[in-house]
Motif scaffolding. Structure first.
Motif, PDB file in Angstrom:
ATOM      1  N   ASP A  11      35.217  34.637  47.524  1.00 32.41           N
ATOM      2  CA  ASP A  11      35.239  35.222  46.179  1.00 32.41           C
ATOM      3  C   ASP A  11      35.972  34.314  45.200  1.00 32.41           C
ATOM      4  O   ASP A  11      35.529  34.125  44.059  1.00 32.41           O
ATOM      5  CB  ASP A  11      35.906  36.597  46.206  1.00 32.41           C
ATOM      6  CG  ASP A  11      35.013  37.664  46.836  1.00 32.41           C
ATOM      7  OD1 ASP A  11      33.798  37.411  46.985  1.00 32.41           O
ATOM      8  OD2 ASP A  11      35.536  38.738  47.189  1.00 32.41           O
ATOM      9  N   GLU A  12      37.090  33.752  45.638  1.00 25.16           N
ATOM     10  CA  GLU A  12      37.827  32.822  44.771  1.00 25.16           C
ATOM     11  C   GLU A  12      37.015  31.555  44.511  1.00 25.16           C
ATOM     12  O   GLU A  12      37.049  30.994  43.411  1.00 25.16           O
ATOM     13  CB  GLU A  12      39.167  32.461  45.414  1.00 25.16           C
ATOM     14  CG  GLU A  12      40.161  33.610  45.464  1.00 25.16           C
ATOM     15  CD  GLU A  12      41.374  33.292  46.326  1.00 25.16           C
ATOM     16  OE1 GLU A  12      42.409  33.959  46.156  1.00 25.16           O
ATOM     17  OE2 GLU A  12      41.278  32.378  47.185  1.00 25.16           O
TER      18      GLU A  12
ATOM     19  N   LYS B  19      34.626  32.343  41.775  1.00 22.80           N
ATOM     20  CA  LYS B  19      35.355  32.455  40.510  1.00 22.80           C
ATOM     21  C   LYS B  19      35.690  31.081  39.941  1.00 22.80           C
ATOM     22  O   LYS B  19      35.485  30.815  38.743  1.00 22.80           O
ATOM     23  CB  LYS B  19      36.642  33.256  40.742  1.00 22.80           C
ATOM     24  CG  LYS B  19      37.619  33.265  39.572  1.00 22.80           C
ATOM     25  CD  LYS B  19      38.901  33.981  39.957  1.00 22.80           C
ATOM     26  CE  LYS B  19      39.967  33.853  38.889  1.00 22.80           C
ATOM     27  NZ  LYS B  19      41.233  34.536  39.289  1.00 22.80           N
ATOM     28  N   TRP B  20      36.166  30.188  40.789  1.00 22.97           N
ATOM     29  CA  TRP B  20      36.595  28.874  40.296  1.00 22.97           C
ATOM     30  C   TRP B  20      35.421  27.919  40.104  1.00 22.97           C
ATOM     31  O   TRP B  20      35.520  26.977  39.295  1.00 22.97           O
ATOM     32  CB  TRP B  20      37.682  28.291  41.190  1.00 22.97           C
ATOM     33  CG  TRP B  20      38.987  28.942  40.878  1.00 22.97           C
ATOM     34  CD1 TRP B  20      39.586  29.965  41.547  1.00 22.97           C
ATOM     35  CD2 TRP B  20      39.816  28.650  39.755  1.00 22.97           C
ATOM     36  NE1 TRP B  20      40.751  30.329  40.920  1.00 22.97           N
ATOM     37  CE2 TRP B  20      40.932  29.535  39.817  1.00 22.97           C
ATOM     38  CE3 TRP B  20      39.761  27.734  38.718  1.00 22.97           C
ATOM     39  CZ2 TRP B  20      41.949  29.514  38.875  1.00 22.97           C
ATOM     40  CZ3 TRP B  20      40.775  27.711  37.774  1.00 22.97           C
ATOM     41  CH2 TRP B  20      41.849  28.595  37.858  1.00 22.97           C
TER      42      TRP B  20
ATOM     43  N   LYS C 199      32.713  28.998  38.673  1.00 25.11           N
ATOM     44  CA  LYS C 199      32.352  29.405  37.310  1.00 25.11           C
ATOM     45  C   LYS C 199      33.323  28.816  36.292  1.00 25.11           C
ATOM     46  O   LYS C 199      32.905  28.302  35.238  1.00 25.11           O
ATOM     47  CB  LYS C 199      32.336  30.932  37.208  1.00 25.11           C
ATOM     48  CG  LYS C 199      31.228  31.603  38.009  1.00 25.11           C
ATOM     49  CD  LYS C 199      31.313  33.116  37.893  1.00 25.11           C
ATOM     50  CE  LYS C 199      30.177  33.813  38.617  1.00 25.11           C
ATOM     51  NZ  LYS C 199      30.260  35.298  38.495  1.00 25.11           N
ATOM     52  N   ARG C 200      34.613  28.883  36.592  1.00 30.45           N
ATOM     53  CA  ARG C 200      35.601  28.327  35.661  1.00 30.45           C
ATOM     54  C   ARG C 200      35.446  26.812  35.529  1.00 30.45           C
ATOM     55  O   ARG C 200      35.662  26.253  34.442  1.00 30.45           O
ATOM     56  CB  ARG C 200      37.014  28.680  36.121  1.00 30.45           C
ATOM     57  CG  ARG C 200      37.361  30.145  35.968  1.00 30.45           C
ATOM     58  CD  ARG C 200      38.854  30.373  36.109  1.00 30.45           C
ATOM     59  NE  ARG C 200      39.196  31.778  35.937  1.00 30.45           N
ATOM     60  CZ  ARG C 200      40.444  32.247  35.952  1.00 30.45           C
ATOM     61  NH1 ARG C 200      41.466  31.406  36.148  1.00 30.45           N
ATOM     62  NH2 ARG C 200      40.687  33.528  35.783  1.00 30.45           N
TER      63      ARG C 200
END
Length: 238
Positions: free
Chosen positions: A132-133, A136-137, A139-140
């Protein structure tokens, strides 16, 4: 030795089909003089005269005079692919890439000032992050790269195979991203509409080998790479 690089390129071009773009991959940094001797730039440039764009890879901290020298010899446009890896500053530091986010931004600005296109390599789920992280990262990291007006981003599923990753796996600090995470990362990047986004499908057999509808999902990702449009998904299971 001087001359060997041009010989290798000539050998490959004699066997490859016609194309508009040429990527020169040397498993290192193109503008490291120990990897590609600057005295070979002219011969390499002459061999690429029939292409519209030439793409090379280099570490952000090696962008400078040698890059502009090579660009000046080309008939084609030059694009330089830079390893952003991740916009997570702590993880980036732990990857030991000997660079910061500021180094990356400075390299992109220097390339643009010299009218050279920039591409970013982004790792999907680097070590030290959960799946999941990792999403998220990813995308960032896409957001960060495109905020600098990078023209293209390549999403790279983080892989084992260099020894260090195997050690991190044994310590519970690394696992490859799931197929679902890769799908969502590519979809997010394409939805931004900020530039081209590709998902590297090389060695994809290591990713979620037991995922349902796997063949169809991989074929969908390959089509999305080619069309640069989001295709409806029949499955979202990891």
């Amino acid at each position: 030795a001087s001359g060997q690089i041009a010989c290798q390129i000539r050998w490959a071009l004699e066997r490859l089909p016609p194309a508009r773009h040429l990527k020169l991959y040397n498993a290192g940094n193109f503008f490291d003089p120990h990897a590609i001797p600057p005295q070979d730039y002219a011969d390499v440039a002459r061999l690429t005269n029939s292409f519209e764009r030439v793409i090379v890879e280099c570490h952000p901290r090696l962008i400078g005079r040698r890059c502009w020298e090579f660009r000046g010899l080309l008939a084609a446009e030059l694009e330089v692919a830079l390893g952003l890896e991740t916009a997570h500053p702590e993880v980036l530091a732990r990857l030991n890439k000997q660079m910061t986010l500021d180094d990356f931004a400075q390299a992109v600005r220097a390339l643009h000032a010299e009218h050279v296109a920039a591409r970013a390599f982004i790792l999907v789920r680097p070590p030290f992050l959960t799946d999941d992280e990792g999403l998220k990262w990813a995308k960032r990291s896409l957001d960060y790269a495109f905020s600098l007006n990078v023209e293209c981003c390549s999403l790279i599923p983080t892989r084992a195979g260099n020894g260090a990753m195997e050690e991190l796996t044994a310590m519970g600090l690394f696992a490859p991203p799931s197929l679902g995470t890769l799908e969502q990362a590519l979809e997010y990047g394409l939805a931004l509409g900020a530039g081209r986004v590709f998902l590297d499908l090389w060695d994809i057999d290591r990713v979620s080998p037991d995922a349902p509808d796997r063949a169809e999902r991989l074929a969908r990702l390959a089509r999305m790479n080619l069309t640069q449009t989001i295709e409806a998904s029949a499955s979202r299971t990891p």
